[in-house]
Design a protein around this motif. Sequence first.
Motif, PDB file in Angstrom:
ATOM      1  N   VAL A 118     -31.904   4.450 -10.040  1.00  0.00           N
ATOM      2  CA  VAL A 118     -31.107   4.162  -8.843  1.00  0.00           C
ATOM      3  C   VAL A 118     -29.789   3.508  -9.222  1.00  0.00           C
ATOM      4  N   ASP A 119     -29.522   3.430 -10.520  1.00  0.00           N
ATOM      5  CA  ASP A 119     -28.319   2.765 -11.029  1.00  0.00           C
ATOM      6  C   ASP A 119     -27.203   3.796 -11.221  1.00  0.00           C
ATOM      7  N   ASP A 120     -25.997   3.272 -11.438  1.00  0.00           N
ATOM      8  CA  ASP A 120     -24.894   4.154 -11.794  1.00  0.00           C
ATOM      9  C   ASP A 120     -25.182   4.802 -13.146  1.00  0.00           C
ATOM     10  N   ILE A 121     -24.721   6.042 -13.306  1.00  0.00           N
ATOM     11  CA  ILE A 121     -24.925   6.769 -14.561  1.00  0.00           C
ATOM     12  C   ILE A 121     -23.570   7.277 -15.044  1.00  0.00           C
ATOM     13  N   SER A 122     -23.247   6.986 -16.293  1.00  0.00           N
ATOM     14  CA  SER A 122     -22.035   7.513 -16.928  1.00  0.00           C
ATOM     15  C   SER A 122     -22.397   7.947 -18.336  1.00  0.00           C
ATOM     16  N   VAL A 123     -21.979   9.169 -18.716  1.00  0.00           N
ATOM     17  CA  VAL A 123     -22.374   9.747 -20.004  1.00  0.00           C
ATOM     18  C   VAL A 123     -21.146  10.371 -20.661  1.00  0.00           C
ATOM     19  N   ILE A 124     -20.947  10.056 -21.947  1.00  0.00           N
ATOM     20  CA  ILE A 124     -19.925  10.690 -22.774  1.00  0.00           C
ATOM     21  C   ILE A 124     -20.633  11.425 -23.905  1.00  0.00           C
ATOM     22  N   VAL A 125     -20.284  12.710 -24.101  1.00  0.00           N
ATOM     23  CA  VAL A 125     -20.890  13.540 -25.145  1.00  0.00           C
ATOM     24  C   VAL A 125     -19.779  13.942 -26.116  1.00  0.00           C
ATOM     25  N   ILE A 126     -19.859  13.441 -27.357  1.00  0.00           N
ATOM     26  CA  ILE A 126     -18.782  13.612 -28.337  1.00  0.00           C
ATOM     27  C   ILE A 126     -19.262  14.507 -29.474  1.00  0.00           C
ATOM     28  N   PRO A 127     -18.618  15.666 -29.701  1.00  0.00           N
ATOM     29  CA  PRO A 127     -18.944  16.494 -30.873  1.00  0.00           C
ATOM     30  C   PRO A 127     -18.292  15.922 -32.126  1.00  0.00           C
ATOM     31  N   VAL A 128     -19.059  15.262 -32.942  1.00  0.00           N
ATOM     32  CA  VAL A 128     -18.528  14.536 -34.088  1.00  0.00           C
ATOM     33  C   VAL A 128     -17.865  15.482 -35.086  1.00  0.00           C
ATOM     34  N   HIS A 129     -18.426  16.679 -35.229  1.00  0.00           N
ATOM     35  CA  HIS A 129     -17.871  17.620 -36.206  1.00  0.00           C
ATOM     36  C   HIS A 129     -16.443  18.014 -35.853  1.00  0.00           C
ATOM     37  N   GLN A 130     -16.128  18.067 -34.571  1.00  0.00           N
ATOM     38  CA  GLN A 130     -14.765  18.426 -34.165  1.00  0.00           C
ATOM     39  C   GLN A 130     -13.762  17.374 -34.629  1.00  0.00           C
ATOM     40  N   TYR A 131     -14.169  16.121 -34.584  1.00  0.00           N
ATOM     41  CA  TYR A 131     -13.276  15.093 -35.119  1.00  0.00           C
ATOM     42  C   TYR A 131     -13.090  15.256 -36.620  1.00  0.00           C
ATOM     43  N   TYR A 132     -14.187  15.523 -37.332  1.00  0.00           N
ATOM     44  CA  TYR A 132     -14.068  15.605 -38.786  1.00  0.00           C
ATOM     45  C   TYR A 132     -13.220  16.805 -39.196  1.00  0.00           C
ATOM     46  N   LYS A 133     -13.299  17.896 -38.476  1.00  0.00           N
ATOM     47  CA  LYS A 133     -12.415  19.034 -38.733  1.00  0.00           C
ATOM     48  C   LYS A 133     -10.952  18.620 -38.571  1.00  0.00           C
ATOM     49  N   GLU A 134     -10.685  17.863 -37.535  1.00  0.00           N
ATOM     50  CA  GLU A 134      -9.323  17.374 -37.316  1.00  0.00           C
ATOM     51  C   GLU A 134      -8.883  16.457 -38.452  1.00  0.00           C
ATOM     52  N   HIS A 135      -9.793  15.619 -38.927  1.00  0.00           N
ATOM     53  CA  HIS A 135      -9.462  14.718 -40.040  1.00  0.00           C
ATOM     54  C   HIS A 135      -9.177  15.514 -41.309  1.00  0.00           C
ATOM     55  N   ILE A 136      -9.975  16.545 -41.590  1.00  0.00           N
ATOM     56  CA  ILE A 136      -9.736  17.376 -42.778  1.00  0.00           C
ATOM     57  C   ILE A 136      -8.387  18.074 -42.670  1.00  0.00           C
ATOM     58  N   GLN A 137      -8.048  18.565 -41.483  1.00  0.00           N
ATOM     59  CA  GLN A 137      -6.761  19.215 -41.295  1.00  0.00           C
ATOM     60  C   GLN A 137      -5.618  18.240 -41.508  1.00  0.00           C
ATOM     61  N   TRP A 138      -5.792  17.027 -41.010  1.00  0.00           N
ATOM     62  CA  TRP A 138      -4.761  16.000 -41.218  1.00  0.00           C
ATOM     63  C   TRP A 138      -4.603  15.699 -42.710  1.00  0.00           C
ATOM     64  N   THR A 139      -5.722  15.607 -43.427  1.00  0.00           N
ATOM     65  CA  THR A 139      -5.651  15.367 -44.869  1.00  0.00           C
ATOM     66  C   THR A 139      -4.941  16.505 -45.588  1.00  0.00           C
ATOM     67  N   HIS A 140      -5.266  17.743 -45.186  1.00  0.00           N
ATOM     68  CA  HIS A 140      -4.626  18.911 -45.810  1.00  0.00           C
ATOM     69  C   HIS A 140      -3.126  18.918 -45.530  1.00  0.00           C
ATOM     70  N   ASN A 141      -2.758  18.624 -44.296  1.00  0.00           N
ATOM     71  CA  ASN A 141      -1.331  18.598 -43.954  1.00  0.00           C
ATOM     72  C   ASN A 141      -0.595  17.529 -44.741  1.00  0.00           C
ATOM     73  N   TYR A 142      -1.236  16.404 -44.916  1.00  0.00           N
ATOM     74  CA  TYR A 142      -0.547  15.356 -45.655  1.00  0.00           C
ATOM     75  C   TYR A 142      -0.436  15.693 -47.138  1.00  0.00           C
ATOM     76  N   LYS A 143      -1.443  16.373 -47.676  1.00  0.00           N
ATOM     77  CA  LYS A 143      -1.325  16.804 -49.067  1.00  0.00           C
ATOM     78  C   LYS A 143      -0.111  17.703 -49.254  1.00  0.00           C
ATOM     79  N   ASN A 144       0.064  18.651 -48.307  1.00  0.00           N
ATOM     80  CA  ASN A 144       1.236  19.522 -48.389  1.00  0.00           C
ATOM     81  C   ASN A 144       2.521  18.720 -48.265  1.00  0.00           C
ATOM     82  N   GLU A 145       2.510  17.773 -47.333  1.00  0.00           N
ATOM     83  CA  GLU A 145       3.693  16.932 -47.172  1.00  0.00           C
ATOM     84  C   GLU A 145       3.955  16.104 -48.425  1.00  0.00           C
TER      85      GLU A 145
END
Length: 656
Positions: free
Chosen positions: A496-523
């Motif tokens: 009977v309480d308020d319900i709030s849910v966040i669903v985070i795909p962790v792999h999507q963040y890590y893909k973004e981090h790898i891309q950032w690392t790759h871009n910086y290597k090129n830079e």
Amino acid sequence: MFNNLKNRFVSAIVPDLPLLPSSERERDREQRERDHQRGGHMRYLQMTDKIPYGRPSFLQLLTNDELRASADHNVRPIIVPREINLLPWATGYAECVNSGKSEWNEDQAAFCRQVLSDPEHKHPDLPYTYFGIYDGHAGCGAALAASHQFHHILHEKLVDCIEQLLPRDEDIENGKLPLNANSFPHPVYFQRRVSKDELIVGALESAFFHMDSLIAQDRNRFLYRDPGGCTACVTLFIDGKMYVANAGDSRAVLCQRRAGPASAVASGSGVAANQAESDAVEAAAYSYPTPYSADHTPETERERLLNVARLTPHLMGKQYVAMEYAKRPHIKNLGQRILCRQGTMKGWTYKTLTRDDLRMPVVNGEGKRSRLLGTLGVTRGFGDHDLLAINTGIEIKPFLTPHPDVRQRDLSQVVSIPDEHNEDGDYGILVMATDGLWDVSENEAVARTVFQTLSRYPTEKHRYTMVAQELVARARGKINDSGHWRLADSKAAATVDDISVIVIPVHQYYKEHIQWTHNYKNELEQRRRRAAEAEANNMAQEAVNVLNGIIAEEAHVVEEQPQDEKQAEQPVPEVKLKEKELEQEQEEALVAELNDETPQQTSLETVSESLEQVQLDVSAAQAAAAAETTTTTITIAATTNKQQQRNNRKGKGNRQ
């Protein structure tokens, strides 16, 4: 005029928070005044003095009608974002209001994407993403304040240690931080080494304390009408790692799945939408949860609370006792022995029951029904500075703390085989939710629901939103004919309480981090290439400058050489005169010797005296003209050698 100025100030501080039209705000204010005069409850939009009430900005509920519709206690609609692009990585979110527990949904959620920038531009900018979920109680002020201000405080704390957090070039090249670069290499200034993980954990912890003190300051300035308190569950993604900080009974669970026959189904390998339900069940059979937070309730923190009461007995005000009993004592048990334990005791012992033991325990009840001072069901979080215990008026805040539990995960250590298509299962799906979900849902059931839903929506972009919606729907249940909300699968009572849910795909963040690392290597490579070219150009320019200097110096020498040679060829007049006299005397002596046959001894003495006189004259000339000394000496030496050779020839002739 003052209200307009206040609204402009609030909009400047929180530009992404939608403000209601001025006409609607004026009508709401008038209605609140009329309700207050009548002694009734406010039935219109409740506004705090500092931050207007509203739902998370990414839900885009901009009008009063939309807010009232979202807070319909009879329908309890499930609200999801209109545009999933507003949340990073297609993160899912869903919420629903309580069944009448409070007038408005007191849960709040927030996210923020920020960048840590090097002021000297020596190192790359470090991006990070934050998610927060806050469960308010006794008012919505604390939850609103945290959802709008916590990310600013956290950013300040991260900036304080920016020099140590920013990655170095060698770290980017290696793909991860080496052991010797992951801590302070400053033993001169610090007594011990401090790792980057400890810095980030410290930033989260200090941000929690700062947020709590800020709510206290605003309360003292009467900026909140009903600040209340709230729990806080925060996740920070930074530098390829995940940090979860929790204070209260909200929870974060990482739902994972082992690779199996259903891996391709759950990850979207082209299975049709009408795939059999058995495939979804098989996909969920390999799932399992990993808790990344612990609930802070009076029962789980009984030891800490009893220890606080034992060390500071004045906080109990002779109304409570810092004891735990195996059986609730009654007045009829006075003088009898009873099992109990005190403070940090792990075991049980006997004591004789006295009247003081008949006071209410600091912690009573079990499970979700446990209460602190018989009033509050959570022991960590923000706010509650004005909360008093029921019937006693004892302040509860001294027993509470905003200190969070922080847990972390290094995503670079995750092993995921691309051929298995199990990235969501290997890296996990992080589910952050308020206690409205966890009151009726077990961690294992949530993990199964996550992967069952993902298997039904293998390729849809909004698949994580559908997961959040499914979790909220199952916890909310359905309303029966009697007006009670029941779980669909077991007919048990739903939350009977308020319900709030966040669903985070962790792999999507890590893909973004790898891309950032790759871009910086090129830079970094381009930067080094430009630096090498600039260095080569500088070296070439220096060589040209040196060559030009040599040429100019040689030209200068050529210009000065004729004059120097001319001066060298012109001896001092006195020296020339002595040389002529010497030659004349030598010739006369030679003639005399040949004609008169002068004895050899006389001839040699004459030559010797002449040479001594010439040497004295030459020395005087050298003192007068020091610049030409070398040339004159060479000339005299040459003449002397010739004379000696002539004398030698004469001596040989005479002997013959």
